[in-house]
Design a protein around this motif. Structure first.
Motif: not given
Length: 181
Positions: A5-12, A75-78
């Motif tokens: 769990x981490x801050x979202x990156x702009x590309x995500x 892989x983005x899960x949520x």
């Protein structure tokens, strides 16, 4: 499964926006389906990240921030929006309260602890926020899986704070939960 769990990156942002929108659509949580104006807010992760903290759950190698690019991203899960101190993203938070909004997990990643990991990360952030004594959130009556997560983590219903985000529609009442830190 390794979940970070981490801050979202702009590309995500676009991917998380679509995961969030699809979770709400496929679970029947939008009264007007594809025509619901709330879909725009659900997809606007970059806008939320500018006004609050958006956390993303990722799996796989390279899941840590800064390891993006050429196949290195997990892989983005949520994801979830964490509002530490009021502002434009807060719906119900008052002084000394943080708020959790727009929790969503990709359908393929459900029942793996992703939602719980995101809520725990918000609780950890709230505890680290000076002056924060409580976390609050709103949820729909039909979000029973989310309710189980909240209750398992110690959140309690606060029916006195239930509210209607669309007052001209009588049948939309959001339930509220809170966790005293």
């Amino acid at each position: 499964m390794d979940i970070v769990i981490r801050p979202v990156e702009p590309y995500e942002c676009e991917e998380l926006g679509e995961i969030t929108a699809q979770a709400y659509l496929r679970d029947g949580l939008l009264d007007f389906g594809e025509n619901d104006t709330y879909l725009g807010e659900l997809r606007n992760v970059a806008g939320r990240a500018a006004a609050a903290e958006v956390l993303v759950a990722v799996e796989g190698t390279g899941a840590l921030a800064g390891e993006a690019g050429a196949g290195g991203a997990g892989r983005v899960l949520g994801g979830v929006t964490f509002v530490p101190r009021g502002g434009p993203m807060a719906d119900i938070a008052g002084p000394g309260e943080a708020e959790i909004r727009m929790l969503a997990v990709a359908r393929a990643a459900r029942r793996r602890g992703v939602g719980e990991a995101l809520v725990r990360a918000c609780a950890d952030r709230a505890r680290a926020t000076e002056g924060c004594v409580r976390i609050v959130l709103s949820t729909q009556r039909t979000m029973r899986a989310a309710h189980r997560i909240y209750e398992r983590l110690g959140f309690v219903r606060s029916p006195g704070r239930d509210w209607n985000p669309v007052p001209h529609l009588d049948d939309i009442t959001l339930l509220t939960y809170e966790l005293t830190l």
